[in-house]
Design a protein around this motif. Structure first.
Motif, PDB file in Angstrom:
ATOM      1  N   MET A  87      -0.588   9.023  -4.736  1.00  0.00           N
ATOM      2  CA  MET A  87       0.554   8.125  -4.524  1.00  0.00           C
ATOM      3  C   MET A  87       0.712   6.924  -5.305  1.00  0.00           C
ATOM      4  O   MET A  87       1.709   6.425  -5.625  1.00  0.00           O
ATOM      5  CB  MET A  87       0.718   8.004  -3.081  1.00  0.00           C
ATOM      6  CG  MET A  87       1.063   9.163  -2.304  1.00  0.00           C
ATOM      7  SD  MET A  87       2.804   9.888  -2.575  1.00  0.00           S
ATOM      8  CE  MET A  87       2.547  11.366  -3.279  1.00  0.00           C
ATOM      9  N   THR A  88      -0.737   6.096  -5.284  1.00  0.00           N
ATOM     10  CA  THR A  88      -0.483   4.721  -5.785  1.00  0.00           C
ATOM     11  C   THR A  88      -1.218   4.852  -7.220  1.00  0.00           C
ATOM     12  O   THR A  88      -1.154   3.622  -7.789  1.00  0.00           O
ATOM     13  CB  THR A  88      -1.309   4.043  -4.684  1.00  0.00           C
ATOM     14  OG1 THR A  88      -2.782   4.289  -4.745  1.00  0.00           O
ATOM     15  CG2 THR A  88      -0.719   3.924  -3.477  1.00  0.00           C
ATOM     16  N   HIS A  95      -6.980   0.389  -2.440  1.00  0.00           N
ATOM     17  CA  HIS A  95      -5.793   0.625  -1.391  1.00  0.00           C
ATOM     18  C   HIS A  95      -6.164   0.510  -0.315  1.00  0.00           C
ATOM     19  O   HIS A  95      -5.361   0.535   0.720  1.00  0.00           O
ATOM     20  CB  HIS A  95      -4.787   1.835  -1.943  1.00  0.00           C
ATOM     21  CG  HIS A  95      -5.698   3.101  -1.859  1.00  0.00           C
ATOM     22  ND1 HIS A  95      -6.285   3.450  -0.720  1.00  0.00           N
ATOM     23  CD2 HIS A  95      -6.041   4.048  -2.482  1.00  0.00           C
ATOM     24  CE1 HIS A  95      -6.898   4.889  -0.680  1.00  0.00           C
ATOM     25  NE2 HIS A  95      -6.559   5.273  -2.015  1.00  0.00           N
ATOM     26  N   LEU A 127      -0.131   3.679   4.010  1.00  0.00           N
ATOM     27  CA  LEU A 127       0.308   3.097   2.455  1.00  0.00           C
ATOM     28  C   LEU A 127       0.659   1.810   2.815  1.00  0.00           C
ATOM     29  O   LEU A 127       1.567   1.678   3.560  1.00  0.00           O
ATOM     30  CB  LEU A 127       1.170   4.120   1.982  1.00  0.00           C
ATOM     31  CG  LEU A 127       0.387   5.473   1.206  1.00  0.00           C
ATOM     32  CD1 LEU A 127       1.638   6.103   0.780  1.00  0.00           C
ATOM     33  CD2 LEU A 127      -0.647   4.943   0.409  1.00  0.00           C
ATOM     34  N   TYR A 131       3.711  -1.245  -2.106  1.00  0.00           N
ATOM     35  CA  TYR A 131       3.274  -0.485  -3.481  1.00  0.00           C
ATOM     36  C   TYR A 131       4.448  -0.149  -4.098  1.00  0.00           C
ATOM     37  O   TYR A 131       5.233   0.592  -3.233  1.00  0.00           O
ATOM     38  CB  TYR A 131       2.105   0.522  -3.445  1.00  0.00           C
ATOM     39  CG  TYR A 131       0.750  -0.067  -3.075  1.00  0.00           C
ATOM     40  CD1 TYR A 131       0.171  -1.323  -3.480  1.00  0.00           C
ATOM     41  CD2 TYR A 131      -0.238   0.648  -2.214  1.00  0.00           C
ATOM     42  CE1 TYR A 131      -0.794  -1.780  -3.200  1.00  0.00           C
ATOM     43  CE2 TYR A 131      -1.511  -0.127  -1.901  1.00  0.00           C
ATOM     44  CZ  TYR A 131      -1.769  -1.091  -2.539  1.00  0.00           C
ATOM     45  OH  TYR A 131      -3.233  -1.723  -1.964  1.00  0.00           O
ATOM     46  N   THR A 133       5.124   3.576  -5.069  1.00  0.00           N
ATOM     47  CA  THR A 133       4.649   4.763  -4.936  1.00  0.00           C
ATOM     48  C   THR A 133       5.041   5.853  -6.150  1.00  0.00           C
ATOM     49  O   THR A 133       6.104   5.497  -6.997  1.00  0.00           O
ATOM     50  CB  THR A 133       4.695   5.626  -3.895  1.00  0.00           C
ATOM     51  OG1 THR A 133       6.013   6.020  -3.575  1.00  0.00           O
ATOM     52  CG2 THR A 133       3.979   4.756  -2.552  1.00  0.00           C
ATOM     53  N   HIS A 163       8.210   6.402   1.623  1.00  0.00           N
ATOM     54  CA  HIS A 163       7.623   6.040   0.540  1.00  0.00           C
ATOM     55  C   HIS A 163       8.205   6.851  -0.737  1.00  0.00           C
ATOM     56  O   HIS A 163       7.465   6.976  -1.694  1.00  0.00           O
ATOM     57  CB  HIS A 163       6.181   6.247   0.663  1.00  0.00           C
ATOM     58  CG  HIS A 163       5.612   5.268   1.816  1.00  0.00           C
ATOM     59  ND1 HIS A 163       5.171   3.937   1.324  1.00  0.00           N
ATOM     60  CD2 HIS A 163       5.113   5.523   2.913  1.00  0.00           C
ATOM     61  CE1 HIS A 163       4.672   3.666   2.371  1.00  0.00           C
ATOM     62  NE2 HIS A 163       4.509   4.547   3.427  1.00  0.00           N
ATOM     63  N   TYR A 363      -0.340   9.864 -11.508  1.00  0.00           N
ATOM     64  CA  TYR A 363       0.761   8.949 -11.420  1.00  0.00           C
ATOM     65  C   TYR A 363       1.163   8.421 -12.815  1.00  0.00           C
ATOM     66  O   TYR A 363       2.599   9.063 -13.327  1.00  0.00           O
ATOM     67  CB  TYR A 363       0.561   7.765 -10.529  1.00  0.00           C
ATOM     68  CG  TYR A 363       1.389   6.569 -10.278  1.00  0.00           C
ATOM     69  CD1 TYR A 363       2.514   6.495 -11.091  1.00  0.00           C
ATOM     70  CD2 TYR A 363       1.377   5.942  -9.034  1.00  0.00           C
ATOM     71  CE1 TYR A 363       3.486   5.430 -10.758  1.00  0.00           C
ATOM     72  CE2 TYR A 363       2.275   5.030  -8.915  1.00  0.00           C
ATOM     73  CZ  TYR A 363       3.291   4.757  -9.542  1.00  0.00           C
ATOM     74  OH  TYR A 363       4.194   3.858  -9.236  1.00  0.00           O
TER      75      TYR A 363
END
Length: 527
Positions: A87-88, A95, A127, A131, A133, A163, A363
């Motif tokens: 996700m990040t 994280h 999370l 951030y 995402t 998110h 990502y």
């Protein structure tokens, strides 16, 4: 003047309609993205990766029509950290979600009854909302976003819809399929189906429904199976199929070998797990078939991966990852090396890439593939793999893992760095370090730390420089630990748990095995 304005209005309207049509056409031209994430699915749990036991034609298709990253890694040996990294684009140490959310830390770890030397540090339980995402970045790029299945990245307020996902079907706090794989199940974000409906198939159908509703625009669909996480379940028919297959291949008398803390499965012959795997593959096939039938396959990027290694110890002791050492929860390749396939129409075609890559790379890679602006300030630890997909190279870089916890599966608190062919493991119990050359020793049987002291020290220095820069947390010694307590626990594992596992394995393979409950309730007919 008024007459001039009146005369030009039709042209303005025509221009606006043209621009609107142009915008719609541009949206349609964008490639769609289908991201499929399996849970606890091992590197060798597929036919395409060498399994002679499991049957996975649909997952195999993604691999053979795309690119197989032979050295593809999850960002952690357990689920929540890996999922957060996807996700990040950040390593777990950065994280801060370094264990599965819900795992005990500090003095609470003693309640596990393991009598371990260390107390695991605290970790983030959701999370960070600061951030941006991956789904949020995709929304910025004009995509409709959809999530189905396992989330396990925080309680309500930190669910998929918080998110960046427009739609959430089944994602919530927990990481296992509460209520099992057959309806009725227990999930506040996925209405239970008719008795016996299979969870994996339901998630696939929800994904297909989303795709059908959004086939005329660009979509990002994230299908995150609960399978093949325990409790492992299947239908009676699939159990019988894989029991027979195991018998035909020959059933060894023993199936486990003692590891550091737990016995580790050495053979792929669990018929319940085999059926669970095949059903997940069937569900993948449902979505791929839908893309074909809607004419979307040639404009859809399909990615398939897992969040950690197959469970060879702990949980359901379901599979073997050999020749990789260990499995889920372990610091060895069986715990972190994953199926990692990227299918981009016109690229790959079954080619294998040996460059080490990580879950943090999805990502930036996805953004690059759809022509969106990269966000290097967000995906700090990931790089775009587009050059590799084109047959080019990327710069060599270190990959790191930070798991200062004891895995439920027998893994040890450790941190890892891989650079090139070299892999170093630092153990927090006693500070010793192991060094392996993965090109020559994929099974991690020959520790070269003493022979290559300079390499060991250089990698160790680089590892801790990176961990400290990321603000990594470290375990502490438990003042109540004694060797006598740990020895007593291990004696019980060796003398009682190990024989129980061997007995259970053979029971699963017995022709008259009866689960004595309704876990293959999928035989229930639907009216």
């Amino acid at each position: 003047m008024s007459l001039k304005i009146h005369n030009i209005l039709p042209f303005v309207a025509l221009f606006l309609v043209f621009q609107s049509c142009k915008s719609t056409e541009e949206e349609k031209a964008k490639p769609n993205v289908l991201f499929i994430l399996a849970d606890d699915f091992g590197y060798h749990d597929m036919s395409v990766m060498g399994s002679k036991y499991y049957e996975t034609p649909n997952i195999d298709r993604i691999a053979t029509e795309g690119m197989i990253f032979t050295d593809g890694y999850a960002a952690c040996q357990v689920c929540s950290p890996s999922r957060a990294s996807i996700m990040t684009g950040k390593f777990a140490a950065r994280h801060g979600i370094t264990d599965w959310i819900g795992a005990a830390t500090g003095e609470k770890w003693r309640n596990a009854g393991r009598s371990n030397q260390l107390l695991p540090p605290e970790y983030n339980h959701a999370l960070n909302k600061d951030y941006i995402t991956l789904p949020e970045a995709m929304k910025e790029a004009g995509y409709r976003t959809f999530f189905a299945g396992k989330w396990h990245l925080g309680e309500k307020g930190s669910w998929p819809e918080d998110h960046g996902f427009d739609i959430n079907k089944g994602g919530w706090d927990v990481g296992s399929p509460m209520g099992g794989y057959f309806a009725p199940w227990e999930n506040p974000n996925l209405e239970s189906g008719p008795d016996g409906e299979n969870l994996s198939m339901r998630l696939a159908r929800e994904t297909v429904d989303f795709i059908k509703a959004n086939k005329d625009t660009a979509f990002f669909a994230y299908l995150s199976f609960y399978a093949v996480h325990g409790p492992i379940q299947t239908t009676q028919e699939k159990w019988a199929k894989y029991r027979q297959k195991a018998e035909e291949q020959g059933i060894p008398e023993t199936g486990f070998k003692m590891g550091h803390f737990l016995p580790i499965r050495q053979v792929q012959d669990n018929p319940i797990y085999g059926g669970l795997v095949e059903t997940m593959d069937d569900a993948v096939g449902v979505v791929l078939k839908a893309l074909d039938e809607m004419g979307l396959a040639e404009n859809t990027i399909v990615i398939f991966t897992s969040d950690n290694g197959g469970v060879s110890a702990g949980d359901a002791f379901a599979t073997s990852n050999l020749p990789l050492r260990g499995g889920k929860g372990y610091q060895f390749e069986g715990g972190i090396r994953e199926p990692y396939f990227i299918k981009v129409p016109g690229m790959g075609n079954g080619q294998k890439c040996v460059t080490p890559v990580s879950g943090t790379d999805f990502y930036p890679t996805i953004l690059d593939l759809v022509g969106a602006q990269l966000k290097p300030e967000e995906h700090n630890d990931g790089v775009s793999l587009l050059p590799l997909l084109k047959g080019e190279n990327i710069a060599e870089r270190p990959l790191i893992w930070h798991y200062p916890h004891y895995g439920n599966q027998g893994g040890e608190p450790s941190s890892i760095i891989r650079e090139g062919d070299w892999k170093l493991i630092h153990y927090y119990e006693d500070g010793h370090e192991e060094l392996y050359n993965l090109k020559n020793d994929i099974s991690e049987t020959s520790d070269l730390a003493a022979e290559f002291q300079d390499k060991k020290e250089a990698l160790s220095k680089k590892l801790f420089a990176m961990l400290d820069e990321m603000g990594a947390r470290y375990p502490e010694r438990d003042p109540e630990w004694t060797q006598e307590k740990e020895d007593a626990h291990m004696k019980n594992v060796i003398e009682k748990r190990w024989p129980q596992l061997e007995k259970q394995r053979l029971q699963f393979l017995s022709p008259d095995f009866d689960p004595e409950n309704n876990w293959w309730g999928s035989k229930v007919t639907r009216d």
